[in-house]
Design an enzyme around this catalytic site. Structure first.
Site, PDB file in Angstrom:
ATOM      1  CB  SER A 236      -0.952  -0.048   1.194  1.00 27.96           C
ATOM      2  OG  SER A 236      -1.977   0.897   1.088  1.00 27.96           O
TER       3      SER A 236
ATOM      4  CG  ASP B 283      -7.146  -2.834  -3.020  1.00 27.61           C
ATOM      5  OD1 ASP B 283      -7.762  -2.047  -2.275  1.00 27.61           O
ATOM      6  OD2 ASP B 283      -5.910  -2.992  -2.955  1.00 27.61           O
TER       7      ASP B 283
ATOM      8  CG  HIS C 147      -5.850  -2.401   0.650  1.00 28.75           C
ATOM      9  ND1 HIS C 147      -5.147  -2.060  -0.481  1.00 28.75           N
ATOM     10  CD2 HIS C 147      -5.246  -1.731   1.674  1.00 28.75           C
ATOM     11  CE1 HIS C 147      -4.178  -1.227  -0.186  1.00 28.75           C
ATOM     12  NE2 HIS C 147      -4.213  -1.019   1.130  1.00 28.75           N
TER      13      HIS C 147
END
Length: 230
Positions: free
Chosen positions: A118, A171, A204
């Site tokens: 991320s 995601d 995610h």
């Protein structure tokens, strides 16, 4: 210099031959990916140092200004709007300083691999591909580069460092389409033949099959370069 968790794999007491600097995501810390290291099944004959730094604590506007560990500020959910380029650049400086420390400890830059999830992936990509030096590799998980449309907002270089980008098709934090656009741009550079993209049916996050693939990719890089060249 950032504080960091350190783990070493391979033979006890052996000289470290590779370093992996692994950056966590927003709100986590350096412990976040420590438990994954033993699951990577790296070559047992090679000593690898994992450096997992803690990002600085800052107020993050998208989370109501709450203080948390972050590599840069985020103001809106649409990551293509108002990116904190100054904060990203500051964190790139932190990571390049960590890499220099590894060089001073005896690991050549072409045996240093940057990994990030991320926000951490953003900083890993910028740390390598906005400079000319070849690194050992970049592992970018559920992440992106700052883009306006299909164009980058910072200058990138044609850097031959190998890259594996992995993203979840579900995601909801960093859409897979943004990750793929970022990958397509990096692949369009002259050394794009060293770039790989993978997708998994996940959000995610990180899944078991992904961890296995990461381990295979890291092992392939380490094995293909041989050992004992320091």
């Amino acid at each position: 210099m950032l504080d960091a968790v350190e783990l070493v794999t391979g033979p006890d007491g052996a000289r470290v031959e590779w370093s992996v600097i692994w950056l966590h995501g927003l709100g986590a810390d350096g412990h976040d990916f420590a438990s994954i290291v033993p699951e990577l099944s790296l070559p047992p004959s090679v000593s690898v140092r994992f450096v997992l730094p803690h990002a600085p604590v800052m107020r993050v506007r998208i989370n109501g200004g709450a203080p948390m560990r972050a590599w840069y500020d985020v103001s809106v959910a649409d990551l293509s709007r108002s990116p904190d380029l100054e904060g990203m650049n500051r964190s790139v400086g932190y990571i390049r300083a960590l890499a220099e420390k590894e060089v001073e400890r005896g690991t050549p830059r072409d045996r240093i691999i940057l990994a990030g999830f991320s926000q951490g992936g953003v900083i890993a990509l910028l740390s390598v591909f906005t400079g000319p030096e070849k690194w050992g590799g970049v592992l970018a998980l559920s992440t992106y580069i700052p883009l306006s449309g299909d164009r980058p907002l910072v200058p990138f270089t044609d850097n031959p460092t190998p890259l594996l980008m992995v993203h979840g098709t579900e995601d909801g934090v960093i859409p897979a389409i943004l990750g793929k656009k970022s990958f397509d741009f990096l692949r369009s550079l002259g050394s794009g033949r060293f770039r790989e993209w993978r997708e998994y049916p996940m959000g995610h996050s990180v899944c078991l099959a992904e961890i296995e693939e990461i381990g295979e990719w890291l092992s392939g890089i380490i094995s293909s370069s041989g050992t004992g060249s320091q």
